[in-house]
Design a protein around this motif. Structure first.
Motif, PDB file in Angstrom:
ATOM      1  N   ALA A 835       0.826  -1.205   0.000  1.00  0.00           N
ATOM      2  CA  ALA A 835       0.000   0.000   0.000  1.00  0.00           C
ATOM      3  C   ALA A 835       0.860   1.255   0.000  1.00  0.00           C
ATOM      4  O   ALA A 835       0.582   2.218  -0.735  1.00  0.00           O
ATOM      5  CB  ALA A 835      -0.932  -0.020   1.217  1.00  0.00           C
ATOM      6  N   ASP A 836       1.920   1.248   0.810  1.00  0.00           N
ATOM      7  CA  ASP A 836       2.835   2.400   0.809  1.00  0.00           C
ATOM      8  C   ASP A 836       3.505   2.563  -0.552  1.00  0.00           C
ATOM      9  O   ASP A 836       3.737   3.679  -1.019  1.00  0.00           O
ATOM     10  CB  ASP A 836       3.901   2.206   1.886  1.00  0.00           C
ATOM     11  CG  ASP A 836       3.345   2.403   3.292  1.00  0.00           C
ATOM     12  OD1 ASP A 836       2.267   3.026   3.414  1.00  0.00           O
ATOM     13  OD2 ASP A 836       3.990   1.930   4.247  1.00  0.00           O
ATOM     14  N   HIS A 837       3.827   1.429  -1.167  1.00  0.00           N
ATOM     15  CA  HIS A 837       4.475   1.491  -2.487  1.00  0.00           C
ATOM     16  C   HIS A 837       3.528   2.094  -3.526  1.00  0.00           C
ATOM     17  O   HIS A 837       3.935   2.908  -4.361  1.00  0.00           O
ATOM     18  CB  HIS A 837       4.917   0.088  -2.911  1.00  0.00           C
ATOM     19  CG  HIS A 837       5.699   0.072  -4.183  1.00  0.00           C
ATOM     20  ND1 HIS A 837       6.925   0.680  -4.317  1.00  0.00           N
ATOM     21  CD2 HIS A 837       5.423  -0.472  -5.401  1.00  0.00           C
ATOM     22  CE1 HIS A 837       7.373   0.516  -5.536  1.00  0.00           C
ATOM     23  NE2 HIS A 837       6.474  -0.187  -6.226  1.00  0.00           N
ATOM     24  N   ILE A 838       2.255   1.671  -3.471  1.00  0.00           N
ATOM     25  CA  ILE A 838       1.259   2.250  -4.396  1.00  0.00           C
ATOM     26  C   ILE A 838       1.163   3.745  -4.180  1.00  0.00           C
ATOM     27  O   ILE A 838       1.081   4.527  -5.146  1.00  0.00           O
ATOM     28  CB  ILE A 838      -0.107   1.568  -4.184  1.00  0.00           C
ATOM     29  CG1 ILE A 838      -0.027   0.088  -4.606  1.00  0.00           C
ATOM     30  CG2 ILE A 838      -1.194   2.286  -4.973  1.00  0.00           C
ATOM     31  CD1 ILE A 838      -1.251  -0.724  -4.226  1.00  0.00           C
ATOM     32  N   PRO A 874      -4.431  -0.652   9.600  1.00  0.00           N
ATOM     33  CA  PRO A 874      -3.107  -0.116   9.215  1.00  0.00           C
ATOM     34  C   PRO A 874      -3.048   0.379   7.775  1.00  0.00           C
ATOM     35  O   PRO A 874      -2.182   1.179   7.437  1.00  0.00           O
ATOM     36  CB  PRO A 874      -2.168  -1.315   9.418  1.00  0.00           C
ATOM     37  CG  PRO A 874      -3.040  -2.518   9.429  1.00  0.00           C
ATOM     38  CD  PRO A 874      -4.349  -2.057  10.016  1.00  0.00           C
ATOM     39  N   LEU A 875      -3.963  -0.117   6.891  1.00  0.00           N
ATOM     40  CA  LEU A 875      -3.931   0.336   5.498  1.00  0.00           C
ATOM     41  C   LEU A 875      -4.866   1.527   5.259  1.00  0.00           C
ATOM     42  O   LEU A 875      -4.905   2.048   4.146  1.00  0.00           O
ATOM     43  CB  LEU A 875      -4.311  -0.818   4.565  1.00  0.00           C
ATOM     44  CG  LEU A 875      -3.403  -2.054   4.601  1.00  0.00           C
ATOM     45  CD1 LEU A 875      -3.845  -3.044   3.538  1.00  0.00           C
ATOM     46  CD2 LEU A 875      -1.958  -1.665   4.380  1.00  0.00           C
ATOM     47  N   HIS A 876      -5.632   1.909   6.297  1.00  0.00           N
ATOM     48  CA  HIS A 876      -6.589   2.994   6.110  1.00  0.00           C
ATOM     49  C   HIS A 876      -5.880   4.273   5.684  1.00  0.00           C
ATOM     50  O   HIS A 876      -6.296   4.944   4.716  1.00  0.00           O
ATOM     51  CB  HIS A 876      -7.372   3.234   7.413  1.00  0.00           C
ATOM     52  CG  HIS A 876      -8.332   4.381   7.315  1.00  0.00           C
ATOM     53  ND1 HIS A 876      -9.577   4.266   6.708  1.00  0.00           N
ATOM     54  CD2 HIS A 876      -8.214   5.692   7.707  1.00  0.00           C
ATOM     55  CE1 HIS A 876     -10.186   5.440   6.742  1.00  0.00           C
ATOM     56  NE2 HIS A 876      -9.371   6.319   7.350  1.00  0.00           N
ATOM     57  N   THR A 880      -6.180   5.931   1.991  1.00  0.00           N
ATOM     58  CA  THR A 880      -6.904   7.219   2.010  1.00  0.00           C
ATOM     59  C   THR A 880      -6.074   8.304   1.338  1.00  0.00           C
ATOM     60  O   THR A 880      -6.588   9.133   0.584  1.00  0.00           O
ATOM     61  CB  THR A 880      -7.246   7.622   3.454  1.00  0.00           C
ATOM     62  OG1 THR A 880      -8.034   6.593   4.039  1.00  0.00           O
ATOM     63  CG2 THR A 880      -8.018   8.934   3.491  1.00  0.00           C
ATOM     64  N   ARG A 881      -4.765   8.267   1.603  1.00  0.00           N
ATOM     65  CA  ARG A 881      -3.897   9.282   0.974  1.00  0.00           C
ATOM     66  C   ARG A 881      -3.855   9.106  -0.545  1.00  0.00           C
ATOM     67  O   ARG A 881      -3.857  10.086  -1.294  1.00  0.00           O
ATOM     68  CB  ARG A 881      -2.486   9.164   1.553  1.00  0.00           C
ATOM     69  CG  ARG A 881      -2.388   9.716   2.977  1.00  0.00           C
ATOM     70  CD  ARG A 881      -1.005   9.523   3.547  1.00  0.00           C
ATOM     71  NE  ARG A 881      -0.884  10.103   4.876  1.00  0.00           N
ATOM     72  CZ  ARG A 881       0.166   9.926   5.686  1.00  0.00           C
ATOM     73  NH1 ARG A 881       1.183   9.174   5.265  1.00  0.00           N
ATOM     74  NH2 ARG A 881       0.195  10.489   6.874  1.00  0.00           N
ATOM     75  N   VAL A 882      -3.809   7.864  -0.984  1.00  0.00           N
ATOM     76  CA  VAL A 882      -3.847   7.620  -2.427  1.00  0.00           C
ATOM     77  C   VAL A 882      -5.146   8.161  -3.000  1.00  0.00           C
ATOM     78  O   VAL A 882      -5.179   8.847  -4.037  1.00  0.00           O
ATOM     79  CB  VAL A 882      -3.709   6.104  -2.734  1.00  0.00           C
ATOM     80  CG1 VAL A 882      -3.910   5.847  -4.217  1.00  0.00           C
ATOM     81  CG2 VAL A 882      -2.355   5.588  -2.286  1.00  0.00           C
ATOM     82  N   PHE A 883      -6.267   7.857  -2.306  1.00  0.00           N
ATOM     83  CA  PHE A 883      -7.579   8.301  -2.767  1.00  0.00           C
ATOM     84  C   PHE A 883      -7.641   9.821  -2.842  1.00  0.00           C
ATOM     85  O   PHE A 883      -8.101  10.403  -3.828  1.00  0.00           O
ATOM     86  CB  PHE A 883      -8.654   7.767  -1.805  1.00  0.00           C
ATOM     87  CG  PHE A 883     -10.057   8.033  -2.268  1.00  0.00           C
ATOM     88  CD1 PHE A 883     -10.701   7.151  -3.117  1.00  0.00           C
ATOM     89  CD2 PHE A 883     -10.737   9.202  -1.884  1.00  0.00           C
ATOM     90  CE1 PHE A 883     -11.990   7.396  -3.563  1.00  0.00           C
ATOM     91  CE2 PHE A 883     -12.013   9.452  -2.322  1.00  0.00           C
ATOM     92  CZ  PHE A 883     -12.659   8.561  -3.162  1.00  0.00           C
ATOM     93  N   GLU A 884      -7.130  10.477  -1.784  1.00  0.00           N
ATOM     94  CA  GLU A 884      -7.201  11.943  -1.730  1.00  0.00           C
ATOM     95  C   GLU A 884      -6.346  12.576  -2.822  1.00  0.00           C
ATOM     96  O   GLU A 884      -6.732  13.576  -3.430  1.00  0.00           O
ATOM     97  CB  GLU A 884      -6.753  12.420  -0.351  1.00  0.00           C
ATOM     98  CG  GLU A 884      -7.758  12.117   0.745  1.00  0.00           C
ATOM     99  CD  GLU A 884      -7.211  12.451   2.133  1.00  0.00           C
ATOM    100  OE1 GLU A 884      -5.989  12.702   2.235  1.00  0.00           O
ATOM    101  OE2 GLU A 884      -7.987  12.415   3.097  1.00  0.00           O
ATOM    102  N   LYS A 885      -5.171  11.996  -3.058  1.00  0.00           N
ATOM    103  CA  LYS A 885      -4.303  12.555  -4.104  1.00  0.00           C
ATOM    104  C   LYS A 885      -4.958  12.468  -5.469  1.00  0.00           C
ATOM    105  O   LYS A 885      -4.885  13.395  -6.284  1.00  0.00           O
ATOM    106  CB  LYS A 885      -2.965  11.816  -4.131  1.00  0.00           C
ATOM    107  CG  LYS A 885      -2.048  12.176  -2.967  1.00  0.00           C
ATOM    108  CD  LYS A 885      -0.743  11.397  -3.050  1.00  0.00           C
ATOM    109  CE  LYS A 885       0.174  11.736  -1.882  1.00  0.00           C
ATOM    110  NZ  LYS A 885       1.445  10.987  -1.938  1.00  0.00           N
ATOM    111  N   LEU A 886      -5.590  11.300  -5.735  1.00  0.00           N
ATOM    112  CA  LEU A 886      -6.237  11.128  -7.033  1.00  0.00           C
ATOM    113  C   LEU A 886      -7.502  11.974  -7.124  1.00  0.00           C
ATOM    114  O   LEU A 886      -7.811  12.561  -8.170  1.00  0.00           O
ATOM    115  CB  LEU A 886      -6.578   9.654  -7.264  1.00  0.00           C
ATOM    116  CG  LEU A 886      -5.374   8.707  -7.356  1.00  0.00           C
ATOM    117  CD1 LEU A 886      -5.842   7.279  -7.516  1.00  0.00           C
ATOM    118  CD2 LEU A 886      -4.471   9.085  -8.520  1.00  0.00           C
ATOM    119  N   ALA A 887      -8.267  12.057  -6.009  1.00  0.00           N
ATOM    120  CA  ALA A 887      -9.511  12.836  -6.008  1.00  0.00           C
ATOM    121  C   ALA A 887      -9.243  14.318  -6.224  1.00  0.00           C
ATOM    122  O   ALA A 887     -10.084  15.054  -6.756  1.00  0.00           O
ATOM    123  CB  ALA A 887     -10.252  12.622  -4.701  1.00  0.00           C
ATOM    124  N   SER A 888      -8.020  14.775  -5.830  1.00  0.00           N
ATOM    125  CA  SER A 888      -7.706  16.194  -6.036  1.00  0.00           C
ATOM    126  C   SER A 888      -7.559  16.522  -7.500  1.00  0.00           C
ATOM    127  O   SER A 888      -7.632  17.695  -7.888  1.00  0.00           O
ATOM    128  CB  SER A 888      -6.414  16.543  -5.295  1.00  0.00           C
ATOM    129  OG  SER A 888      -5.321  15.852  -5.891  1.00  0.00           O
TER     130      SER A 888
END
Length: 897
Positions: A835-838, A874-876, A880-888
């Motif tokens: 998840a961190d790698h993604i 632990p993956l939340h 979430t950060r991936v989601f927020e970056k893409l949603a921006s």
């Protein structure tokens, strides 16, 4: 001190000698010699004697005098017996033995001393002794039947003295006055079957030494007495009765005198030729057929070596009018073929060699003749042309080579091959005959060897592709292969007795290799193959691993003129291959990758259902990587399975590379989702994605650290996790668009060919990473072969350009399947690392823009719902950060819903 005492005693002897009668003088010298020998023995063979040359002269003269006295007036046999008594230790009188031993020691000192011995008349006296010992076999033996040690020592001393004397020209000249040399030479030719057996080898050794020291006078002497003529006549009488090896031994002595005398005078060679000497050699050599290995070899080889040398003995070079047939290789230049000047001047000598090969089927004899021809060519490359434009040996040998033993056939075609490879000359007439030999196929092994020869030539220069097409060889091979393909197709699934066994199977393989070599880089030859209607027949050979490499090479050349036909064949073969035909699938995929290097092939790949075909390979591998393996997969090493997964993904990546049409097709038809589904069913991932209860992680590692720990450290890792990490690693390189680049593995290919298939059979190899990624031993740095980064070389250190965003979606879909009962801590840790790698993959704005149109947001929401709902998971946070970056960047309509 002892030598000084001896020196004084010898000076006293010199002073007294003129005043003594001969008998007293002789007695004084004989009394002195035991003291001399004792001093020599005690000083380890070192002689410190100022008057040694005078002593040598006195002792040699006395020995010569004693020999003459013993032989005077006696019949030959009586004289022979008297010599033995003189020179051997018999009773109380040892004078002869004492003299012989003294001369033996003195002859090994220095050249000036040797000249004094030669000047004493001893060379002629000992030649007479040798004649008697050789000619009259009055051998005495001990009780056990063996020649006594005393006899052997006497023989060794006599022979050593003669060798030391006769290697000097002065020693040979001394023989001429006594008229004994020609007697001994003729005796060896006439009495070899009745002579003393124990003196044969020593006599031959002495005569060979004399031969090497011949002078102009000795040659005139031998010529004047018709020595060579008489010897040849006598040998002709013995040639049919003597054993072949002994006949060789006798004739080799005569030939030595002929060959060694030539640099001084051609007289003995002329005498040899005028008296049918070559016919004698041919007669004796042909009798050597069937000799046991090593029987008579030294003398047989000596004769053949001397005969080979005689081919260059002549007054003038052979005159020929050259007729170079074109085309020839670009760098061939006849005017520059000369090298050493050792050119053929004696065709008569060569005709003996040629006749032996034509008349004999003996493996050793024929092999030596071919070796001699190679030697003659090596002396001067022009010799090939001088011989082939006159006697045509190779041309004629081609007509009969199928009758020779197999090793001779191999040696012959290597010789033919060297004409092209070493002389850079294309012998068109010879090649026509070789082609006819292939067509007739009288002896399959000979046909196979001939075809291998032509294959080696074809690989040397593209010009042969045109030559062998125009000569009809390509058409001949295609016709033969069509016939064999029909047999294979008819016998599919059955075993016909004798079919495809041994030489026949090898012959089919070499014919395919030859066709492959003729089509490489030749569109014209490939068109010929297609026009012959051979494509359906060629693909029949794919099923047999023995034929596959050459068959794929032919099909790859076909792709140059028709990508669709190639893709249809290869993808069809992939889809129809059975679960157990892993080697076939791997070979087909590697071939496909070579063709996909050309962007022009991508469209054909898509239209021939290439993507669906490769994904079907993954579907067929369901459960292949489960631990422990089951069913048919249990017999296959997991390394091999992982290799197949890699090449399948590599083929998909290559087809997508820089091809927007293929990329759009793959995305639009939801093939990334299909890929995720197929990878998830391989058996190493959990069948149903699970998010276990959040644990407190003792340690957290990055994806790169997981890679390094799994494959570069001694830390134990379960097989399922290693396999998952490999597949995620493949996807990571697919995301970056680098998975299809074969440069990672080019240096490993030989190692793969030799070891990987063995590893596939070994159960213990399941715990290792695939052979394809073993770190090889070669000049390139290890990092060039590694698909993972070390902790010091993390992927996160530089912005990543996402080439295939759909592969990120595949990685996300597999994320919840990174789970194994009993490995909760490890499962959660690897999930977190992935998840961190993604997250690191989409940290740049450019990457986020690419991912927004790929459906990653939807994938995250649908695949990782539990992680979003549970803030303590632990993956939340990383998801979430991936989601927020893409949603921006953009919110997709389905995500809003």
């Amino acid at each position: 001190l002892q030598w000084e005492t001896l020196g004084r005693q010898f000076v006293e002897y010199e002073q007294m000698a003129p005043f003594l009668i001969p008998e007293e003088q002789q007695r004084k010298l004989l009394d002195f010699l035991p003291l001399f020998l004792k001093a020599w023995e005690q000083s380890a063979g070192v002689i410190v004697f100022p008057n040694i040359q005078l002593l040598a002269s006195e002792v040699s003269k006395l020995l010569t005098k004693e020999i003459k006295r013993i032989l005077n007036g006696k019949p030959a046999e009586e004289a022979r017996l008297a010599l033995e008594q003189l020179l051997q230790q018999k009773g109380e009188v040892e004078d002869g033995r004492l003299l012989l031993k003294s001369v033996y020691l003195l002859s090994q000192t220095d050249l000036r001393t040797m000249w004094n011995i030669i000047g004493s008349g001893l060379p002629a006296a000992l030649m007479q002794c040798l004649y008697l010992f050789f000619t009259f076999p009055l051998e005495k033996t001990s009780d056990d039947g063996e020649t006594s040690e005393n006899d052997t020592q006497t023989q060794e001393m006599l022979v050593k003295i003669m060798l030391n004397m006769y290697r000097e020209e002065q020693g040979v000249e001394e023989l001429l006055a006594a008229d004994k040399l020609q007697s001994l030479i003729i005796a060896t030719a006439s009495l070899w079957d009745h002579c003393s057996h124990s003196w044969k080898v020593p006599t031959g050794c002495v005569l060979r030494t004399i031969s090497k020291a011949q002078t102009k006078n000795s040659i005139l002497y031998l010529q004047a007495v018709d020595c060579i003529k008489i010897a040849i006549q006598n040998l002709f009488k013995l040639a049919d009765t003597l054993p072949a090896c002994e006949a060789c031994e006798a004739v080799s002595i005569i030939l030595c005198f002929v060959k060694d005398s030539y640099p001084i005078s051609s007289a003995l060679l002329t005498e040899f030729e005028n008296n049918d000497g070559y016919q004698l050699l041919l007669k004796i050599l042909l009798r050597c057929e069937g000799l046991q290995q090593n029987e008579g070899d030294p003398y047989l080889n000596e004769i053949l070596d001397m005969l080979t040398c005689l081919t260059t003995c002549g007054k003038t070079e052979v005159k020929v009018s050259g007729n170079i047939v074109h085309p020839q290789l670009p760098h061939f230049d006849f005017e520059r073929t000369r090298s050493s000047g050792m050119t053929v001047k004696n065709l008569q000598a060569f005709q003996v060699l040629q006749s032996i090969f034509q008349k004999s089927n003996d493996q050793h004899l024929c092999g030596r003749i071919l070796g001699a021809i190679g030697t003659i060519w090596a002396w001067d490359t022009v010799n090939f042309f001088l011989l082939e434009w006159t006697l045509q040996p190779i041309n004629q040998f081609t007509d009969i080579i199928h009758l020779k033993p197999h090793p001779v056939q191999v040696q012959f075609f290597r010789l033919v091959e060297s004409i092209v490879l070493d002389l850079s000359y294309i012998p068109h007439e010879i090649l026509k005959k070789v082609q006819y030999l292939i067509k007739e196929n009288v002896v399959p092994f000979c046909t196979l060897t001939a075809l291998r020869c032509l294959l080696s030539m074809t690989k040397k220069d593209p010009l042969f592709s045109d030559i062998f097409r125009d000569s009809g060889l390509l058409g001949l091979l295609l016709a033969l292969l069509r016939k064999q393909a029909k047999i294979l197709r008819k016998s599919a699934g059955t075993h016909l007795p004798g079919l495809e066994e041994g030489t026949e199977k090898e012959l089919n393989a070499v014919m395919l290799k030859m066709v492959a070599a003729l089509t490489v880089g030749s569109v014209r030859n490939t068109v010929v193959l297609k026009d012959y209607g051979m494509v359906p027949y060629i693909k029949i050979f794919l099923d047999d691993e023995c034929y596959r490499s050459a068959t794929l090479s032919i099909l790859e050349q076909l792709s140059v003129i028709n990508y669709e036909e190639y893709m249809s064949i290869v993808i069809g073969a992939l889809c129809s291959s059975t679960q157990g035909e892993l080697h076939l699938k791997l070979d087909l995929l590697k071939s496909l990758l070579r063709i996909l290097e050309s962007p022009k092939s991508h469209s054909a790949f898509r239209t021939c259902s290439g993507f669906n075909g490769l994904l079907s390979l993954l579907s067929d591998m369901e459960g292949a990587l489960q631990d422990p393996p089951s069913g048919l997969w249990a017999a296959v090493g997991q390394n091999c399975i992982m290799e197949l997964v890699f090449y399948t993904l590599q083929g998909i990546t290559a087809a997508l590379h820089l091809d927007p049409v293929n990329s759009d097709f793959f995305q639009r038809n939801n093939l990334f989702e299909k890929m995720a589904e197929d990878l998830g069913s391989l058996g190493c991932f959990c069948a149903q994605g699970e998010w276990q209860t959040s644990l407190s992680l003792e340690k957290t590692r990055t994806f790169a650290e997981f890679l390094d720990a799994a494959f570069c450290s001694s830390e134990p890792f379960p097989a399922w996790l290693k396999n998952c990490i490999w597949i995620l690693n493949f996807l990571d390189h697919m995301i970056k668009g680098t998975l299809h680049l074969e440069s990672y593995f080019k240096e490993i290919k030989p190692e793969m060919d030799e070891t990987s298939r063995d590893d596939r059979e070994q159960p213990e190899a399941q715990e290792e990473h695939p052979v394809a990624f073993k770190r090889p031993v070669n000049k390139l740095p290890a990092s060039a072969y590694r698909l993972w980064g070390s902790p010091e070389e993390k992927w996160e250190m530089r912005d990543c350009v996402i080439v295939h965003p759909g592969a990120v979606c595949v990685m996300v879909r597999l994320l919840p399947k990174l789970y194994k009962e009993g490995h909760s801590q490890l499962s959660q840790e690897i999930q977190r690392a992935v998840a961190d790698h993604i997250q690191s993959l989409v940290k740049s704005e450019k990457s986020r823009q690419v991912m927004c149109v790929s459906g990653l947001l939807s994938t995250i929401l649908t695949s990782c719902q539990d992680a979003f709902r549970d803030e303590s998971h632990p993956l939340h946070l990383p998801l979430t950060r991936v989601f927020e970056k893409l949603a921006s960047q953009s919110i997709e309509p389905d995500v809003l819903r």
